[in-house]
Scaffold this active site. Structure first.
Site, mmCIF file in Angstrom:
data_model
loop_
_atom_site.group_PDB
_atom_site.id
_atom_site.type_symbol
_atom_site.label_atom_id
_atom_site.label_comp_id
_atom_site.label_asym_id
_atom_site.label_seq_id
_atom_site.Cartn_x
_atom_site.Cartn_y
_atom_site.Cartn_z
ATOM 1 C CB CYS A 62 -6.711 -5.608 3.787
ATOM 2 S SG CYS A 62 -8.257 -4.673 3.815
ATOM 3 N NE ARG A 63 -3.474 2.270 1.974
ATOM 4 C CZ ARG A 63 -4.267 3.269 1.593
ATOM 5 N NH1 ARG A 63 -5.460 3.034 1.095
ATOM 6 N NH2 ARG A 63 -3.854 4.520 1.709
#
Length: 104
Positions: A62-63
């Site tokens: 993800c981020r």
């Protein structure tokens, strides 16, 4: 929870290893920058388990590594044992591997 560094992921990609990369960020985040994994936003992970391999390593990203950790917890509760959380997510990839990609 098993984890993998961005350096390890780059080595796997460069070596052409057989693994699956799942990006659990939202569509707009994926469109901004991605590592060519399959985009399955966190909210849809349990709905789309048929798209997530059980027979080879799966790196979830993800981020920053928080949403992917949540996705892995949900999937491990469904019996998955082949999942690896990408430490630091795409932010770490941009910082340590490819500073040209867009991050926010």
């Amino acid at each position: 929870m098993q984890e993998i560094t961005v350096e390890e992921l780059k080595r796997m990609k460069d070596a052409g290893e057989d693994f699956q990369l799942i990006d659990v960020r939202e569509d707009f985040e994926y469109e901004m920058s991605n590592l060519e994994g399959k985009n399955i936003p966190l909210g849809g992970v349990l709905i789309e388990t048929d798209k997530i391999s059980k027979d080879k390593p799966v790196v979830v990203m993800c981020r920053s590594g928080k949403r992917s950790a949540m996705a892995i917890m949900q999937l491990e509760a469904q019996g998955y044992t082949n999942l690896y959380n990408l430490q630091g997510g795409i932010l770490a990839w941009a910082d340590q591997i490819d500073p040209s990609i867009s991050v926010y």
